[in-house]
Design an enzyme around this catalytic site. Structure first.
Site, PDB file in Angstrom:
ATOM      1  N   SER A 146       0.873  -1.189   0.000  1.00  0.00           N
ATOM      2  CA  SER A 146       0.000   0.000   0.000  1.00  0.00           C
ATOM      3  C   SER A 146       0.897   1.221   0.000  1.00  0.00           C
ATOM      4  O   SER A 146       2.080   1.125   0.360  1.00  0.00           O
ATOM      5  CB  SER A 146      -0.842  -0.020   1.286  1.00  0.00           C
ATOM      6  N   TYR A 159      -2.236  -1.416  10.398  1.00  0.00           N
ATOM      7  CA  TYR A 159      -2.184  -1.499   8.922  1.00  0.00           C
ATOM      8  C   TYR A 159      -0.842  -0.983   8.415  1.00  0.00           C
ATOM      9  O   TYR A 159      -0.183  -1.625   7.585  1.00  0.00           O
ATOM     10  CB  TYR A 159      -3.347  -0.690   8.349  1.00  0.00           C
TER      11      TYR A 159
HETATM   12  P1  NAD Z   1     -11.585  -6.017  -0.267  1.00  0.00           P
HETATM   13  O1  NAD Z   1     -12.206  -5.916   1.083  1.00  0.00           O
HETATM   14  O2  NAD Z   1     -12.370  -5.656  -1.470  1.00  0.00           O
HETATM   15  O3  NAD Z   1     -10.994  -7.476  -0.499  1.00  0.00           O
HETATM   16  C1  NAD Z   1     -10.293  -8.161   0.493  1.00  0.00           C
HETATM   17  C2  NAD Z   1     -10.221  -9.628   0.116  1.00  0.00           C
HETATM   18  O4  NAD Z   1      -9.529 -10.306   1.169  1.00  0.00           O
HETATM   19  C3  NAD Z   1     -11.584 -10.285   0.003  1.00  0.00           C
HETATM   20  O5  NAD Z   1     -11.548 -11.264  -1.015  1.00  0.00           O
HETATM   21  C4  NAD Z   1     -11.764 -10.938   1.368  1.00  0.00           C
HETATM   22  O6  NAD Z   1     -12.659 -12.049   1.354  1.00  0.00           O
HETATM   23  C5  NAD Z   1     -10.345 -11.372   1.630  1.00  0.00           C
HETATM   24  N1  NAD Z   1     -10.076 -11.625   3.050  1.00  0.00           N
HETATM   25  C6  NAD Z   1     -10.275 -10.798   4.103  1.00  0.00           C
HETATM   26  N2  NAD Z   1      -9.924 -11.436   5.239  1.00  0.00           N
HETATM   27  C7  NAD Z   1      -9.506 -12.672   4.884  1.00  0.00           C
HETATM   28  C8  NAD Z   1      -9.026 -13.793   5.603  1.00  0.00           C
HETATM   29  N3  NAD Z   1      -8.914 -13.791   6.933  1.00  0.00           N
HETATM   30  N4  NAD Z   1      -8.691 -14.906   4.911  1.00  0.00           N
HETATM   31  C9  NAD Z   1      -8.822 -14.953   3.561  1.00  0.00           C
HETATM   32  N5  NAD Z   1      -9.277 -13.916   2.823  1.00  0.00           N
HETATM   33  C10 NAD Z   1      -9.605 -12.797   3.498  1.00  0.00           C
HETATM   34  O7  NAD Z   1     -10.264  -5.106  -0.151  1.00  0.00           O
HETATM   35  P2  NAD Z   1      -9.261  -4.524  -1.240  1.00  0.00           P
HETATM   36  O8  NAD Z   1      -9.326  -3.050  -1.133  1.00  0.00           O
HETATM   37  O9  NAD Z   1      -9.423  -5.195  -2.548  1.00  0.00           O
HETATM   38  O10 NAD Z   1      -7.876  -4.955  -0.570  1.00  0.00           O
HETATM   39  C11 NAD Z   1      -7.009  -5.925  -1.118  1.00  0.00           C
HETATM   40  C12 NAD Z   1      -5.586  -5.614  -0.681  1.00  0.00           C
HETATM   41  O11 NAD Z   1      -5.192  -4.361  -1.211  1.00  0.00           O
HETATM   42  C13 NAD Z   1      -5.417  -5.521   0.830  1.00  0.00           C
HETATM   43  O12 NAD Z   1      -4.189  -6.108   1.217  1.00  0.00           O
HETATM   44  C14 NAD Z   1      -5.387  -4.034   1.076  1.00  0.00           C
HETATM   45  O13 NAD Z   1      -4.680  -3.697   2.224  1.00  0.00           O
HETATM   46  C15 NAD Z   1      -4.663  -3.564  -0.177  1.00  0.00           C
HETATM   47  N6  NAD Z   1      -4.857  -2.158  -0.506  1.00  0.00           N
HETATM   48  C16 NAD Z   1      -6.094  -1.634  -0.733  1.00  0.00           C
HETATM   49  C17 NAD Z   1      -6.219  -0.297  -1.051  1.00  0.00           C
HETATM   50  C18 NAD Z   1      -7.538   0.338  -1.355  1.00  0.00           C
HETATM   51  O14 NAD Z   1      -7.582   1.583  -1.468  1.00  0.00           O
HETATM   52  N7  NAD Z   1      -8.606  -0.403  -1.508  1.00  0.00           N
HETATM   53  C19 NAD Z   1      -5.091   0.509  -1.107  1.00  0.00           C
HETATM   54  C20 NAD Z   1      -3.850  -0.048  -0.848  1.00  0.00           C
HETATM   55  C21 NAD Z   1      -3.750  -1.387  -0.545  1.00  0.00           C
END
Ligand code: NAD
Length: 264
Positions: A146, A159
């Site tokens: 991130s 985080y």
């Molecule tokens: P999201 O909530 O849409 O998806 C998260 C995914 O992780 C889902 O498929 C969920 O079922 C799965 N998950 C959650 N807990 C779990 C567990 N205990 N075991 C197995 N699967 C699990 O979120 P996202 O925004 O797509 O995030 C995905 C990654 O990207 C994360 O690591 C997040 O930190 C990172 N990220 C997101 C953003 C953003 O702005 N959305 C920015 C930077 C980084």
């Protein structure tokens, strides 16, 4: 973008039932990679996602619902994915959760869960995937960190700690594989409008008596100079590049795609 550059490769994407993980899974499948899905969700919906990808791109799919906070379930998933699809060539450590609170109010169980899911799970998948990648002298490990892997924000102690940690893990993995055909890199997204961020938009709207649109604009204005969200498709395209031969000397990078967030 559709092609055959990853035809015959097997990719496991953790947390791929939603958001960024799903976007990356689609992009890899569009290049011909077979996909092992992981993540939570409704069983029928997940089966539909699998069927969709299989018919759209002519790839094989697999699903394992391992809870990424549970090392024994992760081990079971790695073994099952290998039995189901074959050797894992591409590992995308993406599963993640968020919780927002000041340190003195931060629930200790949330701290433990964030470190386990956003950081420790990648250690387990990586340690289990590396032996066969090294034996084949080809592999790609992509850690979804991130902008918070590079800079901090208040109220996100767990985080930010986990994301800085996964950038460190990325560098060590890259060094330990430096003379092999295995690479490891991190992608550092800025704001992407997924369910994880929608919760923060909703909280901001509720706290400030704002419309959802105003809350989105406010969120972006604070951190992301472009004023626009990054998309899962754009992140998927970067992941495809990292899997290409052209990226074989990209090693240990923490590559931000963040609308200018960390340039400030
Ligand atoms: P999201 O909530 O849409 O998806 C998260 C995914 O992780 C889902 O498929 C969920 O079922 C799965 N998950 C959650 N807990 C779990 C567990 N205990 N075991 C197995 N699967 C699990 O979120 P996202 O925004 O797509 O995030 C995905 C990654 O990207 C994360 O690591 C997040 O930190 C990172 N990220 C997101 C953003 C953003 O702005 N959305 C920015 C930077 C980084």
């Amino acid at each position: 973008m559709q092609g055959t550059s990853l035809k015959g490769k097997n990719a496991l994407v953790t947390g791929s039932t939603s958001g960024i993980g799903l976007g990356i899974a689609r992009s890899l499948a569009a290049q011909g990679a077979n996909i092992a899905f992981n993540g939570f969700g409704d069983a029928a919906e997940i089966a539909k996602l699998q069927a969709q990808l299989a018919s759209e791109f002519g790839v094989k799919t697999f699903y394992h619902g391992a809870d990424m906070s549970r090392p024994e379930q992760i081990a079971d998933m790695m073994q099952a994915a290998e039995s189901g699809l074959g050797r894992i060539d591409i590992l995308v450590n993406n599963a993640g959760i968020q919780h927002v609170a000041n340190i003195e109010d931060f629930p200790t169980d949330k701290w433990d869960a964030i470190i386990a899911i956003n950081l420790t799970s990648a250690f387990h998948t990586t340690r289990l995937a590396l032996p066969s990648m090294k034996a084949a002298n080809w592999g790609r490990i992509i850690n979804i960190a991130s902008a918070h892997g590079l800079v901090a924000s208040a109220q996100k102690s767990a985080y930010v700690a986990a994301k800085h940690g996964i950038v460190g893990l990325t560098k060590v993995t890259a060094l330990e594989t430096a003379t092999t055909g295995v690479t490891c890199n991190a992608i550092c997204p800025g704001w992407v409008l997924t369910p994880l961020v929608q919760k923060q938009v909703d909280a901001r709207a509720a706290a400030g008596g704002l419309s959802i649109d105003e809350a989105k604009k406010g969120l972006l204005a604070e951190k992301q100079p472009s004023g626009e969200f990054v998309t899962p498709e754009q992140l998927g395209a970067l992941a495809v590049f990292m899997c290409s031969d052209a990226a074989s000397q990209v090693r240990g990078a923490a590559w931000n795609m963040d609308g200018g967030w960390v340039a400030q």
